[in-house]
Design an enzyme around this catalytic site. Structure first.
Site, PDB file in Angstrom:
ATOM      1  N   HIS A 133      43.264  41.849  17.159  1.00 12.76           N
ATOM      2  CA  HIS A 133      43.545  41.495  15.767  1.00 12.76           C
ATOM      3  C   HIS A 133      42.908  40.152  15.466  1.00 12.76           C
ATOM      4  O   HIS A 133      42.888  39.251  16.312  1.00 12.76           O
ATOM      5  CB  HIS A 133      45.062  41.410  15.541  1.00 12.76           C
ATOM      6  CG  HIS A 133      45.447  40.567  14.362  1.00 12.76           C
ATOM      7  ND1 HIS A 133      45.892  39.264  14.501  1.00 12.76           N
ATOM      8  CD2 HIS A 133      45.438  40.826  13.030  1.00 12.76           C
ATOM      9  CE1 HIS A 133      46.157  38.771  13.307  1.00 12.76           C
ATOM     10  NE2 HIS A 133      45.882  39.686  12.401  1.00 12.76           N
ATOM     11  N   ASN A 135      42.402  37.532  11.796  1.00  9.19           N
ATOM     12  CA  ASN A 135      42.272  37.307  10.360  1.00  9.19           C
ATOM     13  C   ASN A 135      42.168  35.816  10.070  1.00  9.19           C
ATOM     14  O   ASN A 135      42.615  34.981  10.861  1.00  9.19           O
ATOM     15  CB  ASN A 135      43.410  37.953   9.548  1.00  9.19           C
ATOM     16  CG  ASN A 135      44.738  37.229   9.676  1.00  9.19           C
ATOM     17  OD1 ASN A 135      44.835  36.141  10.218  1.00  9.19           O
ATOM     18  ND2 ASN A 135      45.784  37.849   9.163  1.00  9.19           N
ATOM     19  N   HIS A 197      63.290  42.016  18.738  1.00 10.10           N
ATOM     20  CA  HIS A 197      64.159  43.134  19.116  1.00 10.10           C
ATOM     21  C   HIS A 197      63.718  43.797  20.418  1.00 10.10           C
ATOM     22  O   HIS A 197      64.477  44.573  21.004  1.00 10.10           O
ATOM     23  CB  HIS A 197      64.253  44.155  17.984  1.00 10.10           C
ATOM     24  CG  HIS A 197      62.988  44.883  17.681  1.00 10.10           C
ATOM     25  ND1 HIS A 197      62.093  44.441  16.738  1.00 10.10           N
ATOM     26  CD2 HIS A 197      62.467  46.037  18.179  1.00 10.10           C
ATOM     27  CE1 HIS A 197      61.079  45.289  16.664  1.00 10.10           C
ATOM     28  NE2 HIS A 197      61.280  46.263  17.535  1.00 10.10           N
TER      29      HIS A 197
END
Length: 297
Positions: A133, A135, A197
């Site tokens: 990823h 950006n 989580h």
């Protein structure tokens, strides 16, 4: 501030487009050079480019961008490299979020904004090649401006030398801007790309920054550019090293399960996903980051 930043906005938007073009060309070259090994008999993948639009409340032009997506290539199973330049007025929820995060006064009185950036997510055919990823973006309001972004590596099957290479390239590109930056942005990435989580990170980290405004626009823009420039030398050698490795059904299963983690993070925690949807940007472009296939155990 508005007139002063017209040229700067144009420069930032042009840079994100140039970076997109460089990455697309490099990814096409990877597809073309996969002439032996897994899936080498498949057609070389190519990006399909489509225009995106931001929906405005009053029907006026609110900008947009270009979504470049490749699916089903020899090397890339799904990769998107999107650019956008959008503007308009922030809605009440987006105003509140921005004011809370950045302490920007006056948003309720003048909620105009402008934002431009590039967003990339690659999901690979070979489970031994890590997903990635990247950006970078610039955001402006009449009250403030800032830069943000970074890149991080998301392997389903980890190789220590790949992680070391990825981080070394980030450091090499950040060090000219101050030797304090790499450890700071690495720590920020470790914190940001964590899935509470699940009690674990979604990958092996990278660098990340947000709300970058030192008061020196040129310096902050130069740093943002170098974060973008670091991407190809950090990632391409890893792809070249792993793309011809054979894989088993167990390897592919591990990849699909890891993609489930990636999907959970992007849908539940990622600020960019939330901001894009709340400000009316094209939903397909915002959710481009999701993998084509994933699995939960």
């Amino acid at each position: 501030m508005t007139e002063q930043f017209d040229d700067r906005k144009a420069r930032a938007s042009a840079w994100f487009r140039t970076l997109r073009d460089d990455i697309v060309a490099a990814f096409h070259a990877l597809e073309d050079s996969q002439t032996d090994g897994p899936l080498s008999d498949w057609p070389a993948g190519r990006f399909e480019v489509s225009e995106t639009k931001r929906a405005s409340d009053d029907g006026t032009d609110a900008g947009g961008g270009e979504m470049s997506v490749m699916r089903g290539g020899r090397v890339f199973e799904k990769v998107g490299v999107n650019i956008s330049t959008v503007h308009g007025k922030l809605g009440e929820r987006a105003q509140a979020a921005m004011a809370a995060r950045k302490g920007i006064p006056g948003m309720a009185d003048d909620p105009r904004f402008w934002a431009s950036g590039i967003s990339l997510v690659a999901h690979m055919q070979n489970p031994h090649v890590p997903a990635v990823h990247m950006n970078t973006r610039m955001f402006w309001t009449p009250h403030a401006w800032w830069f943000g972004g970074g890149s991080d590596l998301n392997p389903a099957i980890e190789y220590d030398e790949d992680t070391q290479h990825f981080h070394a390239e980030q450091k090499a590109h950040l060090d000219p801007h101050g030797d304090h930056l790499y450890p700071e942005l690495k720590a920020w990435a470790d914190e940001y790309f964590f899935i509470p989580h699940r009690g674990r990170a979604r990958g092996v980290g990278g660098i990340f920054m947000d709300d970058r405004n030192t008061g020196e626009w040129e310096a902050d823009f130069a740093l943002t550019q170098d974060i973008g420039r670091a991407f190809l030398p950090a990632y391409i050698p890893i792809v070249e090293k792993r793309r011809k490795t054979g894989w088993t059904d167990a390897d592919k299963d591990a990849q699909l399960v890891h993609r489930g983690l990636y999907a959970e993070y992007n849908l539940v925690y990622d600020r960019g996903t939330k901001f894009g949807l709340e400000t009316g940007h094209d939903a397909n472009a915002v959710l481009m980051s999701l993998p084509p296939l994933a699995k939960w155990v």
